[in-house]
Design a protein around this motif. Structure first.
Motif, PDB file in Angstrom:
ATOM      1  N   ASN A  73       0.333   4.127   1.296  1.00 20.36           N
ATOM      2  CA  ASN A  73       0.313   4.930   2.528  1.00 20.36           C
ATOM      3  C   ASN A  73       0.747   4.134   3.753  1.00 20.36           C
ATOM      4  O   ASN A  73       0.534   4.565   4.876  1.00 20.36           O
ATOM      5  CB  ASN A  73      -1.086   5.514   2.758  1.00 20.36           C
ATOM      6  N   LYS A  74       1.356   2.977   3.528  1.00 23.54           N
ATOM      7  CA  LYS A  74       1.831   2.154   4.628  1.00 23.54           C
ATOM      8  C   LYS A  74       3.327   1.909   4.504  1.00 23.54           C
ATOM      9  O   LYS A  74       3.865   1.833   3.399  1.00 23.54           O
ATOM     10  CB  LYS A  74       1.091   0.814   4.676  1.00 23.54           C
ATOM     11  N   GLU A  83       2.623  -2.511   7.326  1.00 23.98           N
ATOM     12  CA  GLU A  83       2.222  -3.808   6.791  1.00 23.98           C
ATOM     13  C   GLU A  83       3.438  -4.691   6.616  1.00 23.98           C
ATOM     14  O   GLU A  83       4.561  -4.215   6.412  1.00 23.98           O
ATOM     15  CB  GLU A  83       1.477  -3.651   5.467  1.00 23.98           C
ATOM     16  N   GLU A  88      -2.512  -5.074  12.731  1.00 19.87           N
ATOM     17  CA  GLU A  88      -3.534  -4.268  13.381  1.00 19.87           C
ATOM     18  C   GLU A  88      -3.248  -2.777  13.282  1.00 19.87           C
ATOM     19  O   GLU A  88      -4.070  -1.952  13.703  1.00 19.87           O
ATOM     20  CB  GLU A  88      -3.636  -4.661  14.861  1.00 19.87           C
ATOM     21  N   ASN A  89      -2.085  -2.412  12.725  1.00 17.42           N
ATOM     22  CA  ASN A  89      -1.702  -1.010  12.631  1.00 17.42           C
ATOM     23  C   ASN A  89      -2.055  -0.446  11.248  1.00 17.42           C
ATOM     24  O   ASN A  89      -1.770  -1.080  10.224  1.00 17.42           O
ATOM     25  CB  ASN A  89      -0.204  -0.856  12.895  1.00 17.42           C
ATOM     26  N   GLU A  90      -2.636   0.718  11.219  1.00 16.08           N
ATOM     27  CA  GLU A  90      -3.107   1.301   9.967  1.00 16.08           C
ATOM     28  C   GLU A  90      -1.982   1.814   9.085  1.00 16.08           C
ATOM     29  O   GLU A  90      -2.202   2.030   7.887  1.00 16.08           O
ATOM     30  CB  GLU A  90      -4.084   2.444  10.270  1.00 16.08           C
ATOM     31  N   ARG A  91      -0.792   2.003   9.626  1.00 19.91           N
ATOM     32  CA  ARG A  91       0.294   2.615   8.844  1.00 19.91           C
ATOM     33  C   ARG A  91       1.454   1.666   8.573  1.00 19.91           C
ATOM     34  O   ARG A  91       2.449   2.072   7.994  1.00 19.91           O
ATOM     35  CB  ARG A  91       0.816   3.851   9.589  1.00 19.91           C
ATOM     36  N   SER A 116       0.833  -1.197   0.000  1.00 21.40           N
ATOM     37  CA  SER A 116       0.000   0.000   0.000  1.00 21.40           C
ATOM     38  C   SER A 116       0.867   1.245   0.000  1.00 21.40           C
ATOM     39  O   SER A 116       1.904   1.302   0.663  1.00 21.40           O
ATOM     40  CB  SER A 116      -0.912  -0.001   1.224  1.00 21.40           C
ATOM     41  N   ASN A 118       2.398   2.840  16.857  1.00 30.36           N
ATOM     42  CA  ASN A 118       1.980   4.179  16.445  1.00 30.36           C
ATOM     43  C   ASN A 118       3.095   5.187  16.681  1.00 30.36           C
ATOM     44  O   ASN A 118       3.351   6.075  15.862  1.00 30.36           O
ATOM     45  CB  ASN A 118       0.721   4.608  17.203  1.00 30.36           C
TER      46      ASN A 118
END
Length: 356
Positions: free
Chosen positions: A4-5, A31, A26-29, A2, A309
């Motif tokens: 943005n990751k 992978e 589990e982290n949005e930023r 992605s 984060n």
């Protein structure tokens, strides 16, 4: 991957490596771009989990997609893996203990500084709720100023049946669990350690310690007792702390516990003597009725952000690391002082765990 990751490769896809994969998922930023492990069975497990299994570490370092290398290997190879990743332009997250010695860790931080990349150590138990409850009590003096802190973890399963048995690979409970308990204490107590005494346990006959006890004296008067055991079929509380106005106990990670404080509004009455064994005592009798107050544990203090984060914010230049490398070095130095105290059977004084 992605756009943005940030892409991560996990080096060492065992128990901790697979756990990190779950946390990263589990982290949005972040992978997982893939994994690398020397064992075929773990490479197969990686593929089954949906991750690319890199054929070599050289392939990981050469892949421009990879931004972060996460190290979850035995301790003896942390330094080499980290330095190569940093020199290849990757950021690094390293499992604890970060290295076999403070000297090794200084080499790693020098490589990070030279490459202009981030090296962060996964001292994740700063986020444990039981610790954060004690930290809140320390900071707010819930039971008055603390003067003794006892921190323990007990089990009865011995040392795990892997490299943690092997001294050359950084095994033993001081490095495995002590690093967590010591990090928590140094993160919480804003005072220098001025003396250390310790003993290591070799009950199970391994080349590495299967447990230890250490007593730390801080310059502000706090005494900390730290204990790890792997042959404890009856466990002592996770935390027991004493303040000038009361005491508190946390039995386990489920936060079973309480605080008992002096009732300053109650009329002072001498305790009634009790029969204890074949003797009589007033000193050790229960406090008189109404002279103490029993309450639930206070809420946990919050840390600004979770580890991952915070790591993302650090590599993006928008935050300072919660786990700072200078703090990690303090823990490494303290561990070395504890080993020295145990080997010499002496009180270690006049040392500086804060020096670089």
């Amino acid at each position: 991957m992605s756009s943005n990751k940030h892409s991560v490769v996990i080096v060492g896809y065992g128990g901790m490596g697979s756990y990190h994969a779950q946390l990263i998922g589990e982290n949005e930023r972040l992978e997982v771009a893939g994994t690398f492990d020397l064992l075929e069975v773990r490479r197969e497990a990686s593929v089954e989990a949906g991750y690319k299994a890199y054929a070599s570490y050289e392939e990981v370092l050469a892949d421009p997609v990879v931004e972060v290398v996460l190290i979850a290997t035995p301790n003896d190879v942390h330094k080499e893996i980290a330095i190569r990743a940093l020199q290849a332009g990757k950021h690094v997250v390293c499992e604890k203990p970060v290295a076999m010695s403070s000297a090794e860790f200084k080499e790693m931080t020098a490589a990070a500084d030279g490459a202009g990349r981030v090296l962060m150590v996964h001292q994740n138990r700063r986020w444990d709720e039981d610790f954060r409850v004690i930290k809140q009590m320390y900071e707010t003096e819930t039971i008055g100023a603390l003067f003794q802190i006892e921190s323990r973890v007990h089990g009865a399963n011995g040392i795990p049946g892997d490299w943690r048995h092997v001294k050359e690979q950084g095994g033993g409970m001081l490095l495995d669990w002590g690093v967590h308990l010591l990090d928590q204490l140094l993160f919480m107590i804003d005072s220098k350690v001025i003396s250390v005494t310790s003993t290591l346990s070799y009950i199970l006959g391994n080349d590495v310690d299967d447990g230890f006890e250490a007593v730390l004296q801080f310059a502000n008067g706090i005494k900390a007792i730290v204990e790890v055991g792997t042959t404890n079929f009856i466990t002592l509380p996770r935390w027991y702390v004493k303040g000038i106005e009361g005491s508190a106990v946390i039995e386990d990670w489920s936060l079973t516990g309480r605080i008992v404080t002096r009732n300053n509004e109650s009329e002072h009455r001498e305790p009634t003597p009790i029969r204890a064994g074949v003797g009589l005592t007033k000193t050790m009798a229960p406090p008189s009725e109404g002279s103490t107050i029993t309450e639930a544990l206070p809420p946990a203090a919050e840390l600004a952000d979770g580890f991952y984060n915070n790591f993302v914010a650090v590599i993006e230049g928008t935050a300072e690391p919660i786990v700072k490398n200078a703090e990690v070095l303090r823990v490494q130095n303290l561990i070395e002082a504890i080993f020295e105290a145990a080997e010499s059977n002496e009180i270690i004084k006049d040392f500086d765990i804060y020096g670089v």
